[in-house]
Design a protein around this motif. Structure first.
Motif, mmCIF file in Angstrom:
data_model
loop_
_atom_site.group_PDB
_atom_site.id
_atom_site.type_symbol
_atom_site.label_atom_id
_atom_site.label_comp_id
_atom_site.label_asym_id
_atom_site.label_seq_id
_atom_site.Cartn_x
_atom_site.Cartn_y
_atom_site.Cartn_z
ATOM 1 N N GLY A 42 28.441 8.798 20.719
ATOM 2 C CA GLY A 42 27.552 7.680 20.968
ATOM 3 C C GLY A 42 27.986 6.943 22.221
ATOM 4 N N ALA A 43 27.353 7.236 23.346
ATOM 5 C CA ALA A 43 27.700 6.547 24.588
ATOM 6 C C ALA A 43 27.370 5.063 24.492
ATOM 7 C CB ALA A 43 26.968 7.182 25.766
ATOM 8 N N THR A 44 26.368 4.722 23.674
ATOM 9 C CA THR A 44 26.032 3.332 23.381
ATOM 10 C C THR A 44 25.759 3.230 21.885
ATOM 11 O OG1 THR A 44 23.663 3.685 23.728
ATOM 12 C CG2 THR A 44 24.964 3.032 25.642
ATOM 13 N N GLY A 45 25.804 2.017 21.362
ATOM 14 C CA GLY A 45 25.367 1.764 19.991
ATOM 15 C C GLY A 45 26.298 2.298 18.913
ATOM 16 N N VAL A 46 25.802 2.223 17.676
ATOM 17 C CA VAL A 46 26.547 2.611 16.479
ATOM 18 C C VAL A 46 25.757 3.678 15.734
ATOM 19 C CG1 VAL A 46 27.440 1.823 14.244
ATOM 20 C CG2 VAL A 46 27.651 0.352 16.248
ATOM 21 N N MET A 47 26.463 4.674 15.208
ATOM 22 C CA MET A 47 25.841 5.702 14.383
ATOM 23 C C MET A 47 26.450 5.685 12.990
ATOM 24 S SD MET A 47 25.791 8.904 17.099
ATOM 25 C CE MET A 47 27.569 8.819 17.400
ATOM 26 N N VAL A 48 25.632 6.003 11.990
ATOM 27 C CA VAL A 48 26.120 6.192 10.628
ATOM 28 C C VAL A 48 25.713 7.594 10.200
ATOM 29 C CG1 VAL A 48 26.071 5.407 8.241
ATOM 30 C CG2 VAL A 48 25.917 3.733 10.106
ATOM 31 N N VAL A 49 26.712 8.431 9.923
ATOM 32 C CA VAL A 49 26.490 9.826 9.568
ATOM 33 C C VAL A 49 26.777 10.003 8.084
ATOM 34 C CG1 VAL A 49 27.202 12.210 9.993
ATOM 35 C CG2 VAL A 49 27.117 10.572 11.885
ATOM 36 N N ASP A 50 25.812 10.532 7.354
ATOM 37 C CA ASP A 50 25.963 10.781 5.925
ATOM 38 C C ASP A 50 25.935 12.272 5.644
ATOM 39 O OD1 ASP A 50 25.943 8.035 4.977
ATOM 40 O OD2 ASP A 50 23.815 8.006 5.502
ATOM 41 N N THR A 51 26.828 12.728 4.759
ATOM 42 C CA THR A 51 26.772 14.070 4.209
ATOM 43 C C THR A 51 26.890 13.942 2.694
ATOM 44 O OG1 THR A 51 29.135 14.610 4.084
ATOM 45 C CG2 THR A 51 28.073 14.844 6.238
ATOM 46 N N ALA A 52 26.848 15.050 1.992
ATOM 47 C CA ALA A 52 27.033 15.002 0.539
ATOM 48 C C ALA A 52 28.425 14.502 0.178
ATOM 49 C CB ALA A 52 26.810 16.387 -0.058
ATOM 50 N N GLU A 53 29.380 14.610 1.103
ATOM 51 C CA GLU A 53 30.773 14.266 0.807
ATOM 52 C C GLU A 53 31.149 12.837 1.139
ATOM 53 O OE1 GLU A 53 32.636 17.274 3.229
ATOM 54 O OE2 GLU A 53 33.071 18.477 1.450
ATOM 55 N N GLY A 54 30.364 12.166 1.992
ATOM 56 C CA GLY A 54 30.768 10.823 2.364
ATOM 57 C C GLY A 54 29.894 10.227 3.446
ATOM 58 N N PRO A 151 31.186 10.312 -4.261
ATOM 59 C CA PRO A 151 31.476 11.229 -5.370
ATOM 60 C C PRO A 151 30.475 12.371 -5.449
ATOM 61 C CG PRO A 151 31.494 8.934 -6.097
ATOM 62 C CD PRO A 151 30.943 8.941 -4.710
ATOM 63 N N ALA A 152 30.925 13.480 -6.000
ATOM 64 C CA ALA A 152 30.034 14.629 -6.181
ATOM 65 C C ALA A 152 29.053 14.398 -7.323
ATOM 66 C CB ALA A 152 30.854 15.889 -6.433
ATOM 67 N N ALA A 158 24.838 7.944 -6.632
ATOM 68 C CA ALA A 158 23.713 7.020 -6.507
ATOM 69 C C ALA A 158 24.203 5.570 -6.394
ATOM 70 C CB ALA A 158 22.776 7.173 -7.698
ATOM 71 N N LEU A 159 25.219 5.210 -7.182
ATOM 72 C CA LEU A 159 25.790 3.873 -7.080
ATOM 73 C C LEU A 159 26.336 3.626 -5.669
ATOM 74 C CD1 LEU A 159 27.846 3.559 -10.397
ATOM 75 C CD2 LEU A 159 25.735 2.350 -9.836
ATOM 76 N N CYS A 160 27.073 4.609 -5.167
ATOM 77 C CA CYS A 160 27.710 4.450 -3.865
ATOM 78 C C CYS A 160 26.686 4.393 -2.731
ATOM 79 C CB CYS A 160 28.698 5.588 -3.632
ATOM 80 S SG CYS A 160 30.151 5.514 -4.713
ATOM 81 N N ARG A 161 25.687 5.264 -2.782
ATOM 82 C CA ARG A 161 24.665 5.260 -1.725
ATOM 83 C C ARG A 161 23.916 3.925 -1.707
ATOM 84 N NH1 ARG A 161 25.899 9.377 1.647
ATOM 85 N NH2 ARG A 161 25.970 11.405 0.604
ATOM 86 N N ALA A 162 23.587 3.416 -2.887
ATOM 87 C CA ALA A 162 22.875 2.141 -2.952
ATOM 88 C C ALA A 162 23.745 1.017 -2.390
ATOM 89 C CB ALA A 162 22.476 1.834 -4.389
ATOM 90 N N TYR A 163 25.035 1.078 -2.665
ATOM 91 C CA TYR A 163 25.923 0.036 -2.157
ATOM 92 C C TYR A 163 26.076 0.125 -0.638
ATOM 93 C CZ TYR A 163 29.664 -3.414 -2.272
ATOM 94 O OH TYR A 163 30.412 -4.564 -2.091
#
Length: 261
Positions: A42-54, A151-152, A158-163
């Motif tokens: 990211g040359a500028t700004g902020v990125m949020v990358v999601d996978t099944a693991e985190g 968590p797997a 679902a709890l974690c993603r919502a948070y």
């Protein structure tokens, strides 16, 4: 190569494909995967990358290494990227999970240079030497701690993603345990087994990660209040312990960024 789809050039017989892309504010690259490994800067700004693991938060002028064939999505917050798409066979040392890294000055200049390459760049010439040096520089990078595991198990995930979508300092273990119909003790034990952390510790780290994009447009005091800290000093101390730098280092005035007009 600028603002072209990977699919248009993925077939080329090049170990490293540099592509620069400008994204509109708030753009979401929904779930997808690449055959190649990706170095996403990211040359500028902020990125949020999601996978099944985190979930990995990428502060300004950092990068994330994404393994090949890893399903992921990316939220782009005022981002212009410099990506490298790399043949897996060329980087057997690539990490098996995503990894946020710093981008030293030499690597940053090499990325800027490679963004000007055409799809027919010469591997045997100067451009090929730059591509090879890029991989040497990336291989030497160490991970930064801008990550929380997910968590797997579907109910805990679902709890974690919502948070992660809406961090709330008022949420406690009892509420989370009730949502998955477990006792608080059993829930805490299960959560720690899946993530390696307590639910409270996980939520605290998730709130600190949520601060990184907020600091692009808000002051340290405003972010501290929004995330439920008793004072800016308490927030600063927690942030610095977690990430090795104070939150003031990530404000728009320090990163040279800020919201686009």
């Amino acid at each position: 190569m600028r603002n072209i789809p990977l699919a248009d050039v993925d077939h080329l017989d090049l170990a490293v494909l540099p592509i620069a892309t400008d994204y509109p504010p708030g753009h979401l690259l929904d779930w997808h995967e690449h055959r190649r490994a990706q170095f996403l800067h990211g040359a500028t700004g902020v990125m949020v990358v999601d996978t099944a693991e985190g979930s990995w938060t990428v502060p300004p002028d950092r990068a994330v290494l994404i393994p090949p064939a890893t399903r992921h999505r990316v939220r782009m917050l005022d981002v212009s990227t410099r990506s490298l798409y790399v043949e897996p066979g060329a980087v057997p040392w690539w990490p098996a999970t995503c990894m946020v890294v710093d981008v030293p000055a030499l690597l940053r200049e090499l990325l800027l240079t490679s963004a000007e390459f055409g799809p027919d760049y010469r591997v045997a010439g100067r451009e090929g030497a730059v591509a090879a040096l890029l991989l040497y520089e990336i291989a030497a990078l160490a991970p930064l701690p801008f990550h929380v595991p997910v968590p797997a198990a579907a109910d805990l995930a679902a709890l974690c993603r919502a948070y992660l979508d809406a961090p709330d300092a008022g949420v406690g273990n009892a509420e989370w345990a009730a949502r998955v119909a477990m006792s608080e003790r059993a829930f805490t034990r299960r959560f720690r087994a899946e993530t390696g952390d307590s639910p409270a510790g996980w939520r605290s780290r998730a709130r600190l990660l949520a601060a990184v994009p907020l600091l692009r447009t808000s002051s340290v005091s405003e972010v501290a209040g929004r995330l439920g800290y008793a004072s800016p000093a308490a927030f600063t101390a927690a942030f610095t312990r977690a990430f090795g730098a104070p939150p003031s280092r990530f404000t728009a005035s320090r990163t040279g960024g800020g919201p686009r007009p």
